[in-house]
Design a protein around this motif. Structure first.
Motif, PDB file in Angstrom:
ATOM      1  N   ALA A 161       5.110   9.959  -9.166  1.00 31.56           N
ATOM      2  CA  ALA A 161       4.744  10.974  -8.091  1.00 31.56           C
ATOM      3  C   ALA A 161       3.224  10.592  -8.318  1.00 31.56           C
ATOM      4  O   ALA A 161       2.294  11.446  -8.712  1.00 31.56           O
ATOM      5  CB  ALA A 161       5.060  12.496  -8.493  1.00 31.56           C
ATOM      6  N   PRO A 162       2.587   9.497  -7.821  1.00 30.76           N
ATOM      7  CA  PRO A 162       1.341   9.192  -7.950  1.00 30.76           C
ATOM      8  C   PRO A 162       0.430  10.112  -7.345  1.00 30.76           C
ATOM      9  O   PRO A 162       0.619  10.318  -6.123  1.00 30.76           O
ATOM     10  CB  PRO A 162       1.080   7.578  -7.249  1.00 30.76           C
ATOM     11  N   PRO A 163      -0.772  10.335  -7.764  1.00 31.86           N
ATOM     12  CA  PRO A 163      -1.703  11.373  -7.246  1.00 31.86           C
ATOM     13  C   PRO A 163      -2.190  11.037  -5.859  1.00 31.86           C
ATOM     14  O   PRO A 163      -2.090  12.001  -4.881  1.00 31.86           O
ATOM     15  CB  PRO A 163      -2.851  11.200  -8.140  1.00 31.86           C
ATOM     16  N   GLN A 164      -2.169   9.506  -5.569  1.00 27.62           N
ATOM     17  CA  GLN A 164      -2.637   9.366  -3.895  1.00 27.62           C
ATOM     18  C   GLN A 164      -1.260   9.667  -3.081  1.00 27.62           C
ATOM     19  O   GLN A 164      -1.862  10.125  -1.974  1.00 27.62           O
ATOM     20  CB  GLN A 164      -2.843   7.958  -3.849  1.00 27.62           C
ATOM     21  N   LEU A 165      -0.200   9.700  -3.513  1.00 29.20           N
ATOM     22  CA  LEU A 165       0.822   9.794  -2.692  1.00 29.20           C
ATOM     23  C   LEU A 165       1.013  11.689  -2.401  1.00 29.20           C
ATOM     24  O   LEU A 165       1.373  11.827  -1.347  1.00 29.20           O
ATOM     25  CB  LEU A 165       2.392   9.345  -2.964  1.00 29.20           C
ATOM     26  N   ILE A 166       0.912  12.345  -3.570  1.00 28.56           N
ATOM     27  CA  ILE A 166       0.674  13.680  -3.324  1.00 28.56           C
ATOM     28  C   ILE A 166      -0.290  14.057  -2.411  1.00 28.56           C
ATOM     29  O   ILE A 166      -0.293  14.816  -1.667  1.00 28.56           O
ATOM     30  CB  ILE A 166       0.554  14.260  -4.851  1.00 28.56           C
ATOM     31  N   ALA A 167      -1.531  13.531  -2.590  1.00 29.62           N
ATOM     32  CA  ALA A 167      -2.695  14.061  -1.615  1.00 29.62           C
ATOM     33  C   ALA A 167      -2.441  13.657  -0.286  1.00 29.62           C
ATOM     34  O   ALA A 167      -2.919  14.505   0.543  1.00 29.62           O
ATOM     35  CB  ALA A 167      -3.912  13.086  -2.213  1.00 29.62           C
ATOM     36  N   ALA A 168      -1.722  12.689  -0.166  1.00 26.50           N
ATOM     37  CA  ALA A 168      -1.370  12.233   1.296  1.00 26.50           C
ATOM     38  C   ALA A 168      -0.049  12.822   1.923  1.00 26.50           C
ATOM     39  O   ALA A 168       0.364  12.705   2.973  1.00 26.50           O
ATOM     40  CB  ALA A 168      -1.218  10.830   1.693  1.00 26.50           C
ATOM     41  N   GLU A 169       0.427  13.721   0.928  1.00 25.99           N
ATOM     42  CA  GLU A 169       1.627  14.260   1.628  1.00 25.99           C
ATOM     43  C   GLU A 169       2.958  13.476   1.978  1.00 25.99           C
ATOM     44  O   GLU A 169       3.621  13.759   2.651  1.00 25.99           O
ATOM     45  CB  GLU A 169       1.449  15.483   2.394  1.00 25.99           C
ATOM     46  N   ARG A 170       2.839  12.495   0.987  1.00 23.52           N
ATOM     47  CA  ARG A 170       3.932  11.354   1.418  1.00 23.52           C
ATOM     48  C   ARG A 170       5.184  11.617   0.722  1.00 23.52           C
ATOM     49  O   ARG A 170       5.507  10.846  -0.347  1.00 23.52           O
ATOM     50  CB  ARG A 170       3.544   9.971   1.216  1.00 23.52           C
ATOM     51  N   TRP A 171       5.928  12.767   0.897  1.00 23.92           N
ATOM     52  CA  TRP A 171       7.073  13.076   0.183  1.00 23.92           C
ATOM     53  C   TRP A 171       8.084  12.253   0.192  1.00 23.92           C
ATOM     54  O   TRP A 171       8.934  12.040  -0.766  1.00 23.92           O
ATOM     55  CB  TRP A 171       7.495  14.632   0.681  1.00 23.92           C
ATOM     56  N   GLN A 172       8.330  11.512   1.247  1.00 28.55           N
ATOM     57  CA  GLN A 172       9.801  10.555   1.528  1.00 28.55           C
ATOM     58  C   GLN A 172       9.406   9.369   0.340  1.00 28.55           C
ATOM     59  O   GLN A 172      10.355   9.165  -0.118  1.00 28.55           O
ATOM     60  CB  GLN A 172       9.852  10.312   2.710  1.00 28.55           C
ATOM     61  N   ASP A 173       8.245   9.038   0.114  1.00 27.39           N
ATOM     62  CA  ASP A 173       7.912   8.043  -0.546  1.00 27.39           C
ATOM     63  C   ASP A 173       7.988   8.401  -2.010  1.00 27.39           C
ATOM     64  O   ASP A 173       8.340   7.605  -2.926  1.00 27.39           O
ATOM     65  CB  ASP A 173       6.318   7.418  -0.465  1.00 27.39           C
ATOM     66  N   ILE A 174       7.685   9.523  -2.579  1.00 31.74           N
ATOM     67  CA  ILE A 174       7.904  10.012  -3.794  1.00 31.74           C
ATOM     68  C   ILE A 174       9.452  10.239  -4.144  1.00 31.74           C
ATOM     69  O   ILE A 174       9.815  10.003  -5.143  1.00 31.74           O
ATOM     70  CB  ILE A 174       7.105  11.429  -4.029  1.00 31.74           C
ATOM     71  N   THR A 175      10.224  10.695  -3.100  1.00 29.13           N
ATOM     72  CA  THR A 175      11.784  10.744  -3.301  1.00 29.13           C
ATOM     73  C   THR A 175      12.181   9.449  -3.457  1.00 29.13           C
ATOM     74  O   THR A 175      12.930   9.092  -4.484  1.00 29.13           O
ATOM     75  CB  THR A 175      12.520  11.056  -1.967  1.00 29.13           C
ATOM     76  N   ALA A 176      11.508   8.260  -2.930  1.00 27.85           N
ATOM     77  CA  ALA A 176      11.967   6.898  -2.913  1.00 27.85           C
ATOM     78  C   ALA A 176      11.705   6.531  -4.400  1.00 27.85           C
ATOM     79  O   ALA A 176      12.474   5.706  -4.983  1.00 27.85           O
ATOM     80  CB  ALA A 176      11.453   5.923  -2.058  1.00 27.85           C
ATOM     81  N   LEU A 177      10.323   6.633  -4.909  1.00 32.35           N
ATOM     82  CA  LEU A 177      10.109   6.298  -6.291  1.00 32.35           C
ATOM     83  C   LEU A 177      10.873   7.039  -7.406  1.00 32.35           C
ATOM     84  O   LEU A 177      11.341   6.583  -8.218  1.00 32.35           O
ATOM     85  CB  LEU A 177       8.803   6.667  -6.595  1.00 32.35           C
ATOM     86  N   ALA A 178      11.519   8.016  -7.250  1.00 33.90           N
ATOM     87  CA  ALA A 178      12.188   8.823  -7.974  1.00 33.90           C
ATOM     88  C   ALA A 178      13.682   8.307  -7.953  1.00 33.90           C
ATOM     89  O   ALA A 178      14.150   8.155  -9.194  1.00 33.90           O
ATOM     90  CB  ALA A 178      12.223  10.531  -7.765  1.00 33.90           C
ATOM     91  N   LYS A 179      14.208   7.950  -6.934  1.00 33.16           N
ATOM     92  CA  LYS A 179      15.450   7.512  -7.035  1.00 33.16           C
ATOM     93  C   LYS A 179      15.555   5.974  -7.679  1.00 33.16           C
ATOM     94  O   LYS A 179      16.419   5.739  -8.168  1.00 33.16           O
ATOM     95  CB  LYS A 179      15.885   7.207  -5.242  1.00 33.16           C
ATOM     96  N   ALA A 180      14.471   5.357  -7.450  1.00 31.22           N
ATOM     97  CA  ALA A 180      14.495   4.096  -8.118  1.00 31.22           C
ATOM     98  C   ALA A 180      14.160   4.276  -9.767  1.00 31.22           C
ATOM     99  O   ALA A 180      14.923   3.508 -10.417  1.00 31.22           O
ATOM    100  CB  ALA A 180      13.136   3.306  -7.503  1.00 31.22           C
ATOM    101  N   ALA A 181      13.440   5.110 -10.159  1.00 28.91           N
ATOM    102  CA  ALA A 181      13.278   5.367 -11.501  1.00 28.91           C
ATOM    103  C   ALA A 181      14.615   5.777 -12.381  1.00 28.91           C
ATOM    104  O   ALA A 181      14.984   5.472 -13.169  1.00 28.91           O
ATOM    105  CB  ALA A 181      12.238   6.604 -11.766  1.00 28.91           C
ATOM    106  N   VAL A 182      15.303   6.772 -11.138  1.00 27.17           N
ATOM    107  CA  VAL A 182      16.824   6.968 -11.936  1.00 27.17           C
ATOM    108  C   VAL A 182      17.668   5.875 -11.798  1.00 27.17           C
ATOM    109  O   VAL A 182      18.464   5.977 -12.889  1.00 27.17           O
ATOM    110  CB  VAL A 182      17.166   8.132 -10.747  1.00 27.17           C
ATOM    111  N   ALA A 183      17.567   5.180 -10.728  1.00 25.96           N
ATOM    112  CA  ALA A 183      18.619   3.867 -10.827  1.00 25.96           C
ATOM    113  C   ALA A 183      18.072   2.748 -12.145  1.00 25.96           C
ATOM    114  O   ALA A 183      18.979   2.476 -12.803  1.00 25.96           O
ATOM    115  CB  ALA A 183      18.426   2.996  -9.685  1.00 25.96           C
ATOM    116  N   ALA A 184      16.977   2.941 -12.466  1.00 20.33           N
ATOM    117  CA  ALA A 184      16.542   2.206 -13.499  1.00 20.33           C
ATOM    118  C   ALA A 184      17.026   2.796 -14.992  1.00 20.33           C
ATOM    119  O   ALA A 184      17.116   1.943 -15.891  1.00 20.33           O
ATOM    120  CB  ALA A 184      15.132   1.914 -13.467  1.00 20.33           C
ATOM    121  N   GLY A 185      17.026   3.899 -14.844  1.00 21.22           N
ATOM    122  CA  GLY A 185      17.490   4.696 -15.991  1.00 21.22           C
ATOM    123  C   GLY A 185      19.148   4.491 -16.363  1.00 21.22           C
ATOM    124  O   GLY A 185      19.579   4.894 -17.492  1.00 21.22           O
TER     125      GLY A 185
END
Length: 214
Positions: free
Chosen positions: A190-214
């Motif tokens: 959840a990079p600060p720049q995405l939070i500041a821009a309220e790009r919630w869908q992009d954060i969800t995508a990053l979370a899904k990718a991280a979970v898949a990597a684990g």
């Protein structure tokens, strides 16, 4: 009051299903709930709210009240008074960037588990002597990264670590492949720049990718 072995088992249970711990610096209280929802939608439900901003404790209290299904930890806790404050706000666990005798005693005597920060074997041994077996490795990459974690596995066979600091999507898999890594923390989910821009869908995508990597 839980013993340190009981607190160790609780920490293990928190990361049994997902070994990811996003570090969240809250600049606007309005971001807290949509950010948590975005991470949860991506499969990440254990979060660390840091005290790097003045809103940290308020954010913890808000999440405990509004998103009770999530597990909320407090990070960047620097002393016993902050430990007490986040415990009162409803934090489920505490993470520190380093370890002091004051913090180790607070974690031993408190109601919630402490994940003390270490960067050397000597710091690890300070906590180990008191009964701690779970540690945050910080700053992980600078301190030695995966190589240091492998080295710690020899003398400290029952210790496990949450490396944080320099962990990215590129090296996440190498950390998670280590048997003595309990979880991996970082802000790349959840990079600060995405939070500041309220790009919630992009954060969800990053979370899904991280979970898949684990």
């Amino acid at each position: 009051m839980m013993s340190l072995p009981e607190k160790t088992r609780l920490l293990d249970s928190l990361f049994a299903d997902c070994r990811l711990l996003p570090l969240l610096n809250i600049e606007r209280l309005a971001d807290v709930l949509p950010l948590a929802d975005a991470l949860s939608a991506g499969g990440v439900t254990t979060l660390e709210i840091t005290l790097r901003t003045p809103l940290g404790i308020d954010a913890i209290a808000l999440l405990r009240a509004e998103r009770p299904a999530l597990t909320i930890g407090a990070g960047t806790v620097l002393d016993a008074s902050q430990f007490a404050a986040v415990q009162a706000a409803g934090a489920a666990f505490v993470v520190t960037p380093g370890c002091t005798e004051e913090l180790l005693e607070a974690g031993r005597d408190g109601l919630i588990p402490l994940l003390p920060g270490i960067a050397t074997a000597s710091e690890l041994m300070q906590g180990y002597r008191l009964g701690y077996r779970r540690f945050k490795l910080f700053p992980a990459e600078i301190a030695g990264g995966v190589g240091l974690i492998k080295a710690f596995a020899g003398p400290f066979r029952d210790a496990a670590f949450c490396p944080t600091g320099g962990v990215t999507a590129d090296n996440l898999g190498a950390y998670l492949a280590q048997p003595n890594v309990m979880a991996v923390g970082g802000s790349w989910i959840a990079p600060p720049q995405l939070i500041a821009a309220e790009r919630w869908q992009d954060i969800t995508a990053l979370a899904k990718a991280a979970v898949a990597a684990g």
